[in-house]
Design a protein around this motif. Sequence first.
Motif, PDB file in Angstrom:
ATOM      1  N   LYS A 255       9.443  -0.997   2.997  1.00  0.00           N
ATOM      2  CA  LYS A 255       8.262  -0.680   2.208  1.00  0.00           C
ATOM      3  C   LYS A 255       7.286  -1.851   2.176  1.00  0.00           C
ATOM      4  O   LYS A 255       7.619  -2.932   1.695  1.00  0.00           O
ATOM      5  CB  LYS A 255       8.664  -0.289   0.788  1.00  0.00           C
ATOM      6  N   LEU A 256       6.094  -1.636   2.688  1.00  0.00           N
ATOM      7  CA  LEU A 256       4.978  -2.580   2.593  1.00  0.00           C
ATOM      8  C   LEU A 256       3.811  -1.868   1.928  1.00  0.00           C
ATOM      9  O   LEU A 256       3.701  -0.635   2.018  1.00  0.00           O
ATOM     10  CB  LEU A 256       4.557  -3.087   3.975  1.00  0.00           C
ATOM     11  N   SER A 257       2.947  -2.615   1.297  1.00  0.00           N
ATOM     12  CA  SER A 257       1.828  -2.000   0.590  1.00  0.00           C
ATOM     13  C   SER A 257       0.854  -1.357   1.565  1.00  0.00           C
ATOM     14  O   SER A 257       0.784  -1.707   2.745  1.00  0.00           O
ATOM     15  CB  SER A 257       1.093  -3.047  -0.245  1.00  0.00           C
ATOM     16  N   ALA A 258       0.076  -0.422   1.057  1.00  0.00           N
ATOM     17  CA  ALA A 258      -0.921   0.254   1.891  1.00  0.00           C
ATOM     18  C   ALA A 258      -1.931  -0.742   2.444  1.00  0.00           C
ATOM     19  O   ALA A 258      -2.398  -0.611   3.581  1.00  0.00           O
ATOM     20  CB  ALA A 258      -1.629   1.333   1.069  1.00  0.00           C
ATOM     21  N   ALA A 259      -2.259  -1.768   1.656  1.00  0.00           N
ATOM     22  CA  ALA A 259      -3.229  -2.770   2.115  1.00  0.00           C
ATOM     23  C   ALA A 259      -2.684  -3.548   3.300  1.00  0.00           C
ATOM     24  O   ALA A 259      -3.419  -3.891   4.232  1.00  0.00           O
ATOM     25  CB  ALA A 259      -3.566  -3.724   0.973  1.00  0.00           C
ATOM     26  N   ALA A 260      -1.382  -3.829   3.289  1.00  0.00           N
ATOM     27  CA  ALA A 260      -0.768  -4.546   4.404  1.00  0.00           C
ATOM     28  C   ALA A 260      -0.749  -3.688   5.659  1.00  0.00           C
ATOM     29  O   ALA A 260      -1.029  -4.159   6.763  1.00  0.00           O
ATOM     30  CB  ALA A 260       0.647  -4.977   4.033  1.00  0.00           C
ATOM     31  N   VAL A 261      -0.418  -2.415   5.488  1.00  0.00           N
ATOM     32  CA  VAL A 261      -0.412  -1.499   6.629  1.00  0.00           C
ATOM     33  C   VAL A 261      -1.814  -1.395   7.222  1.00  0.00           C
ATOM     34  O   VAL A 261      -1.996  -1.357   8.447  1.00  0.00           O
ATOM     35  CB  VAL A 261       0.106  -0.109   6.200  1.00  0.00           C
ATOM     36  N   GLN A 262      -2.829  -1.391   6.354  1.00  0.00           N
ATOM     37  CA  GLN A 262      -4.211  -1.269   6.817  1.00  0.00           C
ATOM     38  C   GLN A 262      -4.646  -2.493   7.619  1.00  0.00           C
ATOM     39  O   GLN A 262      -5.484  -2.383   8.523  1.00  0.00           O
ATOM     40  CB  GLN A 262      -5.141  -1.070   5.613  1.00  0.00           C
ATOM     41  N   ILE A 263      -4.087  -3.660   7.316  1.00  0.00           N
ATOM     42  CA  ILE A 263      -4.435  -4.869   8.071  1.00  0.00           C
ATOM     43  C   ILE A 263      -4.135  -4.675   9.555  1.00  0.00           C
ATOM     44  O   ILE A 263      -4.939  -5.054  10.416  1.00  0.00           O
ATOM     45  CB  ILE A 263      -3.668  -6.086   7.516  1.00  0.00           C
ATOM     46  N   PHE A 264      -2.993  -4.089   9.874  1.00  0.00           N
ATOM     47  CA  PHE A 264      -2.656  -3.847  11.274  1.00  0.00           C
ATOM     48  C   PHE A 264      -3.712  -2.965  11.935  1.00  0.00           C
ATOM     49  O   PHE A 264      -4.186  -3.258  13.046  1.00  0.00           O
ATOM     50  CB  PHE A 264      -1.279  -3.190  11.384  1.00  0.00           C
TER      51      PHE A 264
ATOM     52  N   VAL B 138      -3.995  -3.287  15.869  1.00  0.00           N
ATOM     53  CA  VAL B 138      -2.577  -3.173  16.198  1.00  0.00           C
ATOM     54  C   VAL B 138      -2.092  -1.793  15.782  1.00  0.00           C
ATOM     55  O   VAL B 138      -2.353  -1.335  14.666  1.00  0.00           O
ATOM     56  CB  VAL B 138      -1.750  -4.261  15.475  1.00  0.00           C
ATOM     57  N   ASP B 139      -1.385  -1.125  16.681  1.00  0.00           N
ATOM     58  CA  ASP B 139      -0.861   0.215  16.419  1.00  0.00           C
ATOM     59  C   ASP B 139       0.417   0.098  15.605  1.00  0.00           C
ATOM     60  O   ASP B 139       1.453  -0.342  16.126  1.00  0.00           O
ATOM     61  CB  ASP B 139      -0.589   0.914  17.759  1.00  0.00           C
ATOM     62  N   ALA B 140       0.376   0.461  14.319  1.00  0.00           N
ATOM     63  CA  ALA B 140       1.521   0.292  13.427  1.00  0.00           C
ATOM     64  C   ALA B 140       2.063   1.629  12.973  1.00  0.00           C
ATOM     65  O   ALA B 140       1.308   2.499  12.524  1.00  0.00           O
ATOM     66  CB  ALA B 140       1.129  -0.552  12.212  1.00  0.00           C
ATOM     67  N   ASP B 141       3.377   1.824  13.095  1.00  0.00           N
ATOM     68  CA  ASP B 141       4.060   3.008  12.583  1.00  0.00           C
ATOM     69  C   ASP B 141       4.763   2.637  11.285  1.00  0.00           C
ATOM     70  O   ASP B 141       5.665   1.791  11.273  1.00  0.00           O
ATOM     71  CB  ASP B 141       5.091   3.521  13.594  1.00  0.00           C
TER      72      ASP B 141
END
Length: 528
Positions: free
Chosen positions: A10-19, A24-27
Amino acid sequence: MAPRVLISDKLSAAAVQIFADRGVDADFLPDIGKDKARLQEIIGGYDGLAIRSATKVTEKLIGAAGRLKVIGRAGIGVDNVDIKAATSRGIIVMNTPFGNAITTAEHALSMMMAAIRQIPAADASTQAGKWEKSKFIGRELTGKTLGLIGCGNIGSIVADRALGLKMKVIAYDPFLTPERAISLGVEKVELETLLARADVISLHTPLTDKTRNIINDETLAAMKPGAVLINCARGGLADEMAVRAALDSGKLGAAAFDVFVEEPAETNPLFGAPNFVATPHLGASTLEAQENVALQVAEQMCDYLLHGAVTNALNMPSISAEEAPKLAPFVRLAEQLGLFAGQLTESGIETVRLEYAGAVAELKTEALTAAALTGLLTPLLQTVNMVSAPALAAERGLSVEELRRGKRGAYETYIRLTVVTERQERSVAGTVFADGKPRIIQVKGINMEAELGAHMLYITNEDKPGFIGHLGTELGSAGVNIATFNLGRSAPGQDAICLVEVDGEVPPDVMARLQAVSHVKQVKALRF
């Protein structure tokens, strides 16, 4: 093609958005870290893996990760990552060492207050309708002495908050200088003094061979009757059976642990002990800390995958692609010099002096100094890296000096590392030969030439006949093979140094017999 990153915890939505924002293609599959079989099936399609503590990055998983380049841990602990296996596969392991220091420090203070005022037990009693006011007589923290075992980043924050509570703070930390202690407002003491004086003892040191079970039957016996013990650092710093016995006997007035030897701790010797408070490894569990480390790891992974920049890496130095060919062998040399000195240093370090002579003085010496500090601090901190080492040195009040000069002496270029402690000054110098391998060329002013292997013996002695034969006989009788043998002396019959590479660890009884030789001053096993 854009790099692909799997986020398995679990990572925050803001961290996922950084990718996404960085290209960067993040799943984002936050539950797959718990599904070992499925994770192993899909990991081969990713360049990066972003995790917290739930995902276990084992040697088997790494073996299935054919294109993985970087593992990013949102947090400081990497117990769930097989760093050795990752390194052998050329995979960088990053963490975020400074994102949760305040949170962990605050939790330690919360546990201290909960234990000394018996808050969990009083809460349970009150909510059960018992109203046992006289049963839960606590103690004030004001005027009490807090003993910190470890006074680095987190420990210094605890000290600052405790001083605000009008406590007296004493600290045991081999790397804490008297000047740094004064600036923090704490008194630096030896462990024996801390145990005898502290009303509350809080652990803030990494788990290393030197600190494992630092709280044991012997140290518990040396504590004040009724002392309170807090561990929000690492499971294994305290012998849990010994702590349980001390709580049962009343030697310890209370204890509060956030970490345990076995986690998740479904059963534990401490559970059910009188005046014991437990939490499930919550030290870093605040919204602010979780957000900070998540954002940091996302940025670090993007920087590496897109630009090759390495930050907070645990298994490689922070060197850019352009600098690598020239710097890499000298980085290795600097780290080995630091590791050499660090394993021989047993008192508080005041000054670290680095002298760069010849061609190496024209290189990026900041990286070399960081590498030397990494080696120097590794015996105590273990997870220190080139990014965190300078900050950790500064926290401990180490004065770091650099000196650049032209070619001097017999070697075209060299690095000399000098460590000044409260008791002595020791220097070690080395260079890089044409084969790209580091060599030791001088120790404590005595010239010699030695390549460092995995297992080394460092011996200082008086230069007397028969010692070499005696040493060879002792090692041979123990079945220890000598790989290389290097000698140096200040003058005939005076101080001598012997550096011996052996093919394995030397048994303790052999070390003891060598140390007992009349003209031997010091025998030390070194690891590289």
